[in-house]
Design a protein around this motif. Structure first.
Motif, PDB file in Angstrom:
ATOM      1  N   MET A 131      46.196  20.459  47.086  1.00 34.97           N
ATOM      2  CA  MET A 131      46.829  21.211  46.102  1.00 34.97           C
ATOM      3  C   MET A 131      48.052  21.831  46.906  1.00 34.97           C
ATOM      4  SD  MET A 131      43.979  23.081  43.895  1.00 34.97           S
ATOM      5  CE  MET A 131      45.219  23.576  42.540  1.00 34.97           C
ATOM      6  N   GLN A 132      48.231  21.424  48.121  1.00 31.47           N
ATOM      7  CA  GLN A 132      49.399  21.953  49.034  1.00 31.47           C
ATOM      8  C   GLN A 132      49.638  23.319  49.163  1.00 31.47           C
ATOM      9  OE1 GLN A 132      52.816  19.780  47.677  1.00 31.47           O
ATOM     10  NE2 GLN A 132      52.066  17.760  48.495  1.00 31.47           N
ATOM     11  N   VAL A 133      48.318  23.974  49.328  1.00 34.40           N
ATOM     12  CA  VAL A 133      48.408  25.503  49.327  1.00 34.40           C
ATOM     13  C   VAL A 133      48.162  25.713  51.028  1.00 34.40           C
ATOM     14  CG1 VAL A 133      46.954  27.808  48.724  1.00 34.40           C
ATOM     15  CG2 VAL A 133      47.321  25.864  47.094  1.00 34.40           C
ATOM     16  N   GLY A 134      48.980  26.461  51.456  1.00 30.61           N
ATOM     17  CA  GLY A 134      48.946  26.816  53.093  1.00 30.61           C
ATOM     18  C   GLY A 134      47.702  27.832  53.242  1.00 30.61           C
ATOM     19  N   PRO A 135      47.364  27.812  54.635  1.00 35.05           N
ATOM     20  CA  PRO A 135      46.365  28.483  54.924  1.00 35.05           C
ATOM     21  C   PRO A 135      46.619  30.108  54.821  1.00 35.05           C
ATOM     22  CG  PRO A 135      47.248  27.147  56.895  1.00 35.05           C
ATOM     23  CD  PRO A 135      48.061  26.870  55.615  1.00 35.05           C
ATOM     24  N   GLU A 136      47.634  30.672  54.898  1.00 29.63           N
ATOM     25  CA  GLU A 136      48.033  32.040  54.642  1.00 29.63           C
ATOM     26  C   GLU A 136      47.813  32.311  53.104  1.00 29.63           C
ATOM     27  OE1 GLU A 136      50.417  30.202  55.937  1.00 29.63           O
ATOM     28  OE2 GLU A 136      49.975  30.586  57.860  1.00 29.63           O
ATOM     29  N   VAL A 137      48.223  31.574  52.467  1.00 27.01           N
ATOM     30  CA  VAL A 137      47.962  31.823  50.780  1.00 27.01           C
ATOM     31  C   VAL A 137      46.423  31.616  50.531  1.00 27.01           C
ATOM     32  CG1 VAL A 137      48.292  30.634  48.540  1.00 27.01           C
ATOM     33  CG2 VAL A 137      50.050  30.743  50.129  1.00 27.01           C
ATOM     34  N   LEU A 138      45.666  30.667  51.109  1.00 22.03           N
ATOM     35  CA  LEU A 138      44.221  30.613  50.815  1.00 22.03           C
ATOM     36  C   LEU A 138      43.555  31.712  51.299  1.00 22.03           C
ATOM     37  CD1 LEU A 138      41.925  28.861  50.074  1.00 22.03           C
ATOM     38  CD2 LEU A 138      42.151  27.671  52.334  1.00 22.03           C
ATOM     39  N   ARG A 139      43.954  32.210  52.724  1.00 21.68           N
ATOM     40  CA  ARG A 139      43.185  33.239  53.106  1.00 21.68           C
ATOM     41  C   ARG A 139      43.549  34.617  52.083  1.00 21.68           C
ATOM     42  NH1 ARG A 139      45.508  31.746  58.162  1.00 21.68           N
ATOM     43  NH2 ARG A 139      43.999  30.620  59.394  1.00 21.68           N
ATOM     44  N   GLY A 140      44.839  34.778  51.694  1.00 21.33           N
ATOM     45  CA  GLY A 140      44.825  35.844  50.758  1.00 21.33           C
ATOM     46  C   GLY A 140      44.286  35.804  49.469  1.00 21.33           C
ATOM     47  N   LEU A 141      44.111  34.792  48.825  1.00 24.91           N
ATOM     48  CA  LEU A 141      43.221  34.376  47.781  1.00 24.91           C
ATOM     49  C   LEU A 141      41.833  34.732  47.958  1.00 24.91           C
ATOM     50  CD1 LEU A 141      43.204  33.419  45.003  1.00 24.91           C
ATOM     51  CD2 LEU A 141      43.017  30.963  45.706  1.00 24.91           C
ATOM     52  N   LEU A 142      41.422  34.263  49.022  1.00 28.56           N
ATOM     53  CA  LEU A 142      39.805  34.592  49.420  1.00 28.56           C
ATOM     54  C   LEU A 142      39.876  36.048  49.513  1.00 28.56           C
ATOM     55  CD1 LEU A 142      37.012  33.708  50.291  1.00 28.56           C
ATOM     56  CD2 LEU A 142      37.920  33.477  52.598  1.00 28.56           C
ATOM     57  N   GLU A 143      40.623  37.052  50.224  1.00 32.10           N
ATOM     58  CA  GLU A 143      40.396  38.212  50.216  1.00 32.10           C
ATOM     59  C   GLU A 143      40.783  38.836  48.823  1.00 32.10           C
ATOM     60  OE1 GLU A 143      39.812  41.977  51.424  1.00 32.10           O
ATOM     61  OE2 GLU A 143      39.687  40.253  52.861  1.00 32.10           O
ATOM     62  N   GLU A 144      41.548  38.458  48.090  1.00 28.37           N
ATOM     63  CA  GLU A 144      41.694  39.014  46.741  1.00 28.37           C
ATOM     64  C   GLU A 144      40.463  38.554  45.925  1.00 28.37           C
ATOM     65  OE1 GLU A 144      43.783  36.987  42.851  1.00 28.37           O
ATOM     66  OE2 GLU A 144      45.230  37.598  44.466  1.00 28.37           O
ATOM     67  N   ARG A 145      39.779  37.376  45.973  1.00 28.71           N
ATOM     68  CA  ARG A 145      38.412  37.325  45.287  1.00 28.71           C
ATOM     69  C   ARG A 145      37.329  38.069  45.643  1.00 28.71           C
ATOM     70  NH1 ARG A 145      39.491  36.387  40.825  1.00 28.71           N
ATOM     71  NH2 ARG A 145      37.603  35.614  40.354  1.00 28.71           N
ATOM     72  N   ILE A 146      37.274  38.461  47.009  1.00 29.69           N
ATOM     73  CA  ILE A 146      36.258  39.397  47.707  1.00 29.69           C
ATOM     74  C   ILE A 146      36.407  40.764  47.261  1.00 29.69           C
ATOM     75  CG2 ILE A 146      35.657  40.694  49.910  1.00 29.69           C
ATOM     76  CD1 ILE A 146      36.094  37.675  51.336  1.00 29.69           C
ATOM     77  N   GLN A 147      37.808  41.028  47.110  1.00 25.08           N
ATOM     78  CA  GLN A 147      37.893  42.400  46.438  1.00 25.08           C
ATOM     79  C   GLN A 147      37.532  42.657  45.025  1.00 25.08           C
ATOM     80  OE1 GLN A 147      42.082  43.404  47.600  1.00 25.08           O
ATOM     81  NE2 GLN A 147      41.462  43.320  49.732  1.00 25.08           N
ATOM     82  N   PHE A 148      37.766  41.642  44.259  1.00 24.60           N
ATOM     83  CA  PHE A 148      37.709  41.465  42.839  1.00 24.60           C
ATOM     84  C   PHE A 148      35.994  41.553  42.684  1.00 24.60           C
ATOM     85  CE2 PHE A 148      36.170  38.745  39.424  1.00 24.60           C
ATOM     86  CZ  PHE A 148      36.849  39.369  38.310  1.00 24.60           C
TER      87      PHE A 148
END
Length: 166
Positions: A106-123
């Motif tokens: 989906m052409q999502v970079g590593p930084e965005v993926l890490r941010g999304l992972l952290e967001e989901r963990i917090q959720f």
């Protein structure tokens, strides 16, 4: 236990519930003897047909993960987790690999993926905290240890995880 259903995933809802219970049992989030939510209230909460929840529970019972006691409900079975630490690690790595490949496609970079992972963990941490009664002791929550000399967007993949308590 907090259940989450993704109607857009393409995976049947009952299998999503089965996986969540199995992983909760394997991780220790559910302990032997812990009750599962009743079928009707869980179906209402997730906005699914109660037959879907019943099908998930039937599948879990046939796998030997839960047991149903007439008039009392469904409980995590009183045996060791069917998944060893090595198997749990392998399953988690496979899921992470799947997410990384999907992000790359989906052409999502590593930084965005890490941010999304952290967001989901917090959720999910917030959902778990909201679902716990306040009289209960707080469980240990795992949080990443980030070196102070780096910014959150330049975190090395090999960062460590340490427990913290609220």
């Amino acid at each position: 236990m907090v259940f989450y259903v993704d109607f857009k995933s393409g995976k049947p809802v009952y299998l999503q519930l089965v996986d969540q219970v199995r992983y909760a049992a394997a991780s220790g989030a559910l302990r032997p003897g812990d009750p599962l939510p009743s079928i009707r209230p869980l179906a209402e909460e997730l906005r699914v047909n109660r037959n879907t929840v019943a099908k998930a529970y039937t599948e879990l019972e046939s796998m030997g993960v839960i047991e149903t006691l007439a008039g009392k409900g469904c409980f995590l079975k009183e045996n060791e987790s069917p998944l060893t630490k090595q198997v749990r690690h392998k399953l988690l790595v496979a899921r992470i690999d799947e997410a990384v490949v999907t992000a790359h496609q989906m052409q999502v970079g590593p930084e965005v993926l890490r941010g999304l992972l952290e967001e989901r963990i917090q959720f999910f941490d917030r959902k778990k905290t909201a679902a716990q009664p306040e009289t209960q002791e707080k469980e240990q929550i795992w949080t990443p240890t980030i070196p102070s000399s780096t910014s959150p967007t330049s975190i090395d993949v090999t960062e460590s995880w340490t427990p913290s308590t609220d």
